[in-house]
Write an enzyme that holds these catalytic residues in place. Structure first.
Site, mmCIF file in Angstrom:
data_model
loop_
_atom_site.group_PDB
_atom_site.id
_atom_site.type_symbol
_atom_site.label_atom_id
_atom_site.label_comp_id
_atom_site.label_asym_id
_atom_site.label_seq_id
_atom_site.Cartn_x
_atom_site.Cartn_y
_atom_site.Cartn_z
ATOM 1 N N ASP A 1 0.838 -1.205 0.000
ATOM 2 C CA ASP A 1 0.000 0.000 0.000
ATOM 3 C C ASP A 1 0.874 1.256 0.000
ATOM 4 O O ASP A 1 0.597 2.226 -0.712
ATOM 5 C CB ASP A 1 -0.912 -0.022 1.237
ATOM 6 C CG ASP A 1 -1.989 1.053 1.189
ATOM 7 O OD1 ASP A 1 -2.332 1.508 0.083
ATOM 8 O OD2 ASP A 1 -2.496 1.432 2.261
ATOM 9 N N ARG B 1 -10.269 9.566 -12.690
ATOM 10 C CA ARG B 1 -9.703 9.687 -11.338
ATOM 11 C C ARG B 1 -9.037 8.388 -10.868
ATOM 12 O O ARG B 1 -8.477 8.335 -9.773
ATOM 13 C CB ARG B 1 -10.791 10.085 -10.347
ATOM 14 C CG ARG B 1 -11.312 11.536 -10.534
ATOM 15 C CD ARG B 1 -12.550 11.773 -9.663
ATOM 16 N NE ARG B 1 -12.269 11.497 -8.268
ATOM 17 C CZ ARG B 1 -13.166 10.988 -7.401
ATOM 18 N NH1 ARG B 1 -14.382 10.707 -7.785
ATOM 19 N NH2 ARG B 1 -12.825 10.769 -6.137
ATOM 20 N N LYS B 2 -9.132 7.325 -11.675
ATOM 21 C CA LYS B 2 -8.573 6.031 -11.245
ATOM 22 C C LYS B 2 -7.174 5.786 -11.806
ATOM 23 O O LYS B 2 -6.921 6.040 -12.986
ATOM 24 C CB LYS B 2 -9.485 4.889 -11.712
ATOM 25 C CG LYS B 2 -10.847 4.880 -11.063
ATOM 26 C CD LYS B 2 -11.658 3.697 -11.583
ATOM 27 C CE LYS B 2 -13.046 3.669 -10.950
ATOM 28 N NZ LYS B 2 -13.873 2.574 -11.519
#
Lengths: 191, 191
Positions: free
Chosen positions: B111, B156-157
């Site tokens: 992450d 936006r991805k």
């Protein structure tokens, strides 16, 4: 433990098996699982276990002792429904986005509750896959509920899903699927 | 920092931009990203930023100060190849399976490297999905390499993938895909 965490704890704890001398034992549907160190203390396993206990290694979720600062959690298993819940209060040392819990800390709790759940059902397992959807951020300091539900077992594979919600269940923060594979302890320590 | 970590660090660091007075500046393909606290120190952001700095909250991966005990890592970004690497030395406080790194700690680093990478490319983002395959366990104390590669951007991805290998790249421990969504800071702090 904050008041929200305490309330949830009492809710599940009151439905647990009670150890009593009474003939009419009150058998509840839930079992509270012992914490990591407690399991180790009472487990058997010869030289490897002895090494583990003496090692300076520490379980990731239990490596900070300051109360309320990091991972505060307790796990219950429901024997009949093959379901587990985890009450998790996220401390201020778990920050990712400003004021909110790190995605990795959420992944850690999902791995922990699903892994503990599957270990309870199938013995020793390792995580093979985690697929996590982050739907809404979790504010630091809040108490959330993680629910792990069994999907299916196929040979050495066990599939579960996990939902992370606000403590009253109304808001879904995260949902995930997890796949675990059964192994032997000797396989793991010999790796 | 162990010798393996140091060697990898020197390898990437030597290919970084050097700040020099010389007219013929040596421009390398890599940039070493500043650590969390350093970014904050030089960032601007008014009242919210001031609150963040004064808060007792601590970035999850930087919440243990004891050297070598938990997350030791450094991140480099390659401007041309739109790739990032993270050198990660896993300390003894990150234990999951006996002697090995917790799946949640690995998820945390995935992450972190993918999120940092995408932030570098697209500005402020939050994690929307992590899909992680654990292929072989990582021994505590070892240094591994995480590589984040851009797959595609759609509005936006942003989609990236991440590979965790042994430090020489020969053994794949983990592979993953990640999806990030662009947001405004005001959106996050107002949540």
């Amino acid at each position: 433990m904050g008041p929200e965490m305490r309330q949830l704890f009492d809710h599940y704890n009151s439905q647990c098996d009670t150890e009593t001398e009474d003939v009419h034992k009150q058998k509840g549907p839930w079992i509270r699982l012992p914490s990591y160190n407690r399991s180790l203390k009472y487990a058997t396993g010869g030289v490897y276990l002895s090494k583990m206990i003496q090692s300076k290694s520490r379980l990731f979720t239990r490596n900070i002792y300051q109360e309320g600062a990091a991972f505060e959690y307790v796990i219950f298993v429901n024997k009949e429904e093959q379901k587990s819940v985890c009450l998790f209060q996220a401390g201020h040392l778990l920050e990712g986005p400003p004021g909110h819990v790190h995605g990795g800390a959420i992944a850690t709790m999902i791995d922990t509750i699903t892994g503990t759940h599957v270990s309870f059902l199938s013995g020793l397992v390792v995580t093979a896959n985690l697929n996590i959807n982050y739907r809404s951020a979790i504010p630091l300091g809040s108490t959330v509920l993680l629910e792990s539900t069994l999907d299916k077992s196929e040979g050495r594979k066990t599939f579960v899903n996990c939902k992370v919600t606000s403590s009253d269940g109304s808001k879904v923060h995260t949902d995930a699927t997890a796949l675990f594979v059964s192994i032997n302890l000797s396989h793991l320590v010999g790796m």
